[in-house]
Enzyme design. Structure first.
Site, mmCIF file in Angstrom:
data_model
loop_
_atom_site.group_PDB
_atom_site.id
_atom_site.type_symbol
_atom_site.label_atom_id
_atom_site.label_comp_id
_atom_site.label_asym_id
_atom_site.label_seq_id
_atom_site.Cartn_x
_atom_site.Cartn_y
_atom_site.Cartn_z
ATOM 1 C CD GLU A 55 -2.812 1.236 2.431
ATOM 2 O OE1 GLU A 55 -2.734 0.578 3.319
ATOM 3 O OE2 GLU A 55 -3.836 2.262 2.378
ATOM 4 C CB CYS A 65 -7.176 3.177 4.333
ATOM 5 S SG CYS A 65 -7.556 2.357 5.729
ATOM 6 C CG ASN A 125 -8.800 -2.181 3.124
ATOM 7 O OD1 ASN A 125 -8.075 -3.575 3.217
ATOM 8 N ND2 ASN A 125 -8.653 -1.313 3.720
ATOM 9 C CD GLU A 126 -8.827 -2.566 7.996
ATOM 10 O OE1 GLU A 126 -9.122 -1.247 8.382
ATOM 11 O OE2 GLU A 126 -7.978 -3.199 8.455
HETATM 12 O O1 AHR Z 1 -2.068 -1.458 6.940
HETATM 13 C C1 AHR Z 1 -2.283 -0.141 7.333
HETATM 14 C C2 AHR Z 1 -3.703 0.148 7.344
HETATM 15 O O2 AHR Z 1 -4.386 -0.738 8.302
HETATM 16 C C3 AHR Z 1 -4.362 -0.425 6.135
HETATM 17 O O3 AHR Z 1 -4.466 0.601 5.005
HETATM 18 C C4 AHR Z 1 -5.671 -0.718 6.382
HETATM 19 O O4 AHR Z 1 -6.334 -1.650 5.714
HETATM 20 C C5 AHR Z 1 -5.686 -1.007 7.778
HETATM 21 O O5 AHR Z 1 -6.586 -0.289 8.766
#
Ligand code: AHR
Length: 649
Positions: A45, A236, A372-373
């Site tokens: 990321e 994120c 994602n989350e």
């Molecule tokens: O890895 C850092 C962050 O942690 C990522 O962007 C997210 O998916 C999680 O909250």
């Protein structure tokens, strides 16, 4: 006095009695389950300046003058203006105009500060390029200088801008010394009016020597993990803080100069670590990420927005932060087009673009993450819409759904049954927890349903209270991972997170690999991942101690695999205690040839870490020994993680 003496004598006797080895039974006669080639992977990321300023080797920040404040990163002098009329690139329309007249004594030019400076190495070549047009009557000479930490000139050259139309100019510079915090300066030498755009500087030595390439040491560090899967581009940033700044993969492909930039959501979202100059140039976009997957032999696993902006940053079900179900079509189309970009025939719209970019052969993408989350019904409804279309159009693609941001709790308990109902192929789990969680949860997957979707431990890391990548955190991950491997019939993928952090530009820690402008350091956590990745094996074997898996008894953890290609039994043993121990391995049905390769990560200090200045405090040590018989005994030092490769006859 007598009693004291007696106890000293007793103590001495106890220490003279050799501790009994811990007996392990390993059934070599039959394998239990295949270990998926995707099992140990990496997750990338753009956080902590992981892309621009990190893996992406571009040295110029804000090269297209598209940041909200167009001169951020630039120190202008003389007569300078930012313009947009008749731009060189329609999606990045800003450019800079430089005017030099007779009266202008200081000259007109710009200095770029890079990302926390620019790292230059003595004698290496740096490729400078710029798009320029000359609005004056005569050709205009422009100096291009590399400047060292102390503002000394370390390399210089010039170009003559002679075209009235936009044209690309390129030169190579070679600095006469090494500087960690260098800069780039362009300066008009003749009077005239010149427009400049996309001012770029790359080391010639990139990963595989590619133009628009990646930083060599960082890409090599990824390859050295031998990863089976590569998840990108987040995290994120897939979701965006708002839907507008979500990661739109289509903006990250095509000619690099015309990829519209995006603000990085890590620019402002960590209140104590704000970086107003953190943007995504998308120079390392989806094409480059697919290419990297291919280079390092990992299955690409892109993740797309499901139509929900970051749920942590927006109130639940805020209409501003979610696409109405009936308007999801363009998001679903993005997913379909992505599959076409990766795998489609070169006669298709997106397959053609891939070919034009240099890769006519398909990337053979097999996995796609949707969201994602995410959590709650708003996610499930949207994922269902994606699945309806994707299952019909692309039944060959395995779809990954989310179990939310936490290892358990309300969101997790709601989502897992929903993921089963929707029949996704894999469920992405995330957990950032203290080392104690990892030591205590080597059994986490022992009781998971074998009939449902498979597990993708898509983001995890042990968060020591110091938030350092110390040995304690690494050892706890090694212990936990014995449980991932033992459960390889249900756990198909696991990726540590985050991957990279610039020492001056981090927002989140711990991270697997740290770097500055010149060098990088592999953490003990990195070496744990590497030992698993390089010693995955092809199948699990049944390993027991007193009839049970060894999952923390006496702070010992163990797993056994078989490698069909090399005919080796691979044992991974963690001793998390403060006592040196030994193990006796009863290899039922397997005859060792005598040769055993042992790789060990060990430290007497749980707080120990690797740093940029002492990167080798904790590194794997390798040795080969000879054994006899099929019940070998091995020494297991305190606080160690060892991999034994036992060659069979
Ligand atoms: O890895 C850092 C962050 O942690 C990522 O962007 C997210 O998916 C999680 O909250």
């Amino acid at each position: 006095m007598k009693t004291r003496l007696l106890s000293i004598v007793l103590l001495c006797c106890v220490s003279l009695v050799k501790a009994q080895p811990i007996e392990l039974q390993v059934n070599v006669k039959e394998t239990v389950a295949p270990i998926q080639p995707t099992m140990y992977g990496i997750f990338f990321e753009d956080i902590n300046f992981g892309a621009d300023g990190g893996l992406y080797a571009e040295l110029v920040k804000n090269r297209s003058f598209e940041f909200d404040y167009p001169l951020l990163g630039w120190e202008p002098f003389g007569q300078i203006e930012i313009l947009t009329e008749n731009p060189c690139f329609d999606k990045n329309p800003h450019y800079v105009q430089l005017v030099k007249t007779e009266q202008n004594r200081t000259g007109t030019g710009l200095v770029n500060e890079g990302f926390f400076g620019m790292g230059f190495k003595k004698g290496e070549n740096y490729r400078f390029s710029v798009y320029a047009r000359n609005l004056s009557e005569k050709p205009v000479k422009m100096a291009v200088d590399l400047i060292g930490n102390d503002r000394e000139l370390t390399a210089y050259s010039s170009i003559e801008i002679n075209s009235k139309e936009w044209k690309q100019y390129e030169i190579v510079l070679s600095p006469n010394r090494t500087d960690e915090k260098g800069r780039l300066r362009v300066l008009l030498l003749d009077n005239g009016i010149v427009d400049l755009d996309h001012i770029s500087l790359f080391p010639e030595k990139t990963w595989k020597g590619r133009k628009n390439g990646l930083r060599n040491d960082l890409a090599q560090a990824l390859a050295d993990l031998n990863p089976g899967v590569f998840r990108f581009p987040g995290g994120c940033i897939v979701e965006g803080t708002t839907l507008e700044n979500r990661y739109n993969w289509k903006n990250s492909v095509g000619p690099v100069e015309n990829r519209p930039i995006n603000i990085n959501r890590w620019n402002y979202s960590q209140a104590i670590r704000r970086f107003p100059d953190y943007y995504q140039s998308y120079g390392m976009g989806f094409y480059e990420l697919f290419l990297l997957s291919e280079d390092i032999g990992a299955e690409p696993l892109p993740v797309v927005s499901c139509g929900l902006a970051c749920q942590f940053e927006n109130p639940y079900a805020d209409p501003q932060a979610m696409v109405p179900i009936k308007q999801l079509d363009s998001y679903i189309q993005d997913a379909l087009d992505l599959i076409e970009f990766a795998n489609g025939d070169t006669t298709t719209q997106w397959g053609k673009l891939r070919a034009e970019m240099g890769h006519p052969a398909p990337f053979n993408m097999k996995y796609l993450g949707v969201g994602n989350e995410q959590w709650g019904e708003i996610y499930v409804e949207r994922l269902a819409e994606f699945l309806k279309v994707l299952r019909k159009e692309h039944p060959e693609i395995k779809i990954i759904g989310s179990s939310g941001p936490f290892k358990d709790g309300e969101y997790f308990d709601y989502l897992w049954p929903e993921m089963k109902r929707l029949q996704v192929d894999l469920v992405d789990e995330h957990y950032y927890n203290p080392p104690s969680f990892f030591y205590d949860n080597a059994k986490r997957y022992d009781s998971y349903d074998r009939q449902g979707p498979k597990v993708f431990a898509g983001e995890y890391a042990a968060h020591h209270h110091t938030r350092k990548n110390n040995f304690d955190s690494a050892l706890s991950e090694a212990a936990f991972m014995t449980g991932l491997e033992r459960n390889a019939d249900v756990v198909y993928m696991a990726t540590y997170a985050p991957l990279f952090a610039h020492i001056e530009g981090w927002q989140w820690k711990p991270d697997l690999i740290w770097f500055d402008n010149m060098k990088s350091v592999k953490t003990p956590n990195y070496y744990v991942q590497q030992l698993y990745g390089q010693n995955a094996g092809t199948h699990t074997l049944k390993l027991t101690h007193n009839g049970q898996p060894l999952t923390g008894e006496q702070k010992m953890y163990a797993t056994a695999a078989f490698d069909q290609e090399t005919n080796e039994v691979i044992l991974k043993i963690v001793n998390a205690s403060i006592n040196n121990r030994s193990i006796k391995v009863n290899m039922e049905g397997g005859n060792p040839s005598g040769e055993v390769k042992i790789t060990m990560l060990q430290s007497d200090m749980l707080e120990a870490e690797n740093t940029l200045t002492s990167p080798e405090t904790i590194i794997p040590e390798e040795r080969t020994i000879t054994i006899q018989g099929n019940t070998p005994e091995f020494h297991v030092p305190k606080q160690s993680f060892q991999v034994f490769r036992i060659k069979l006859q």
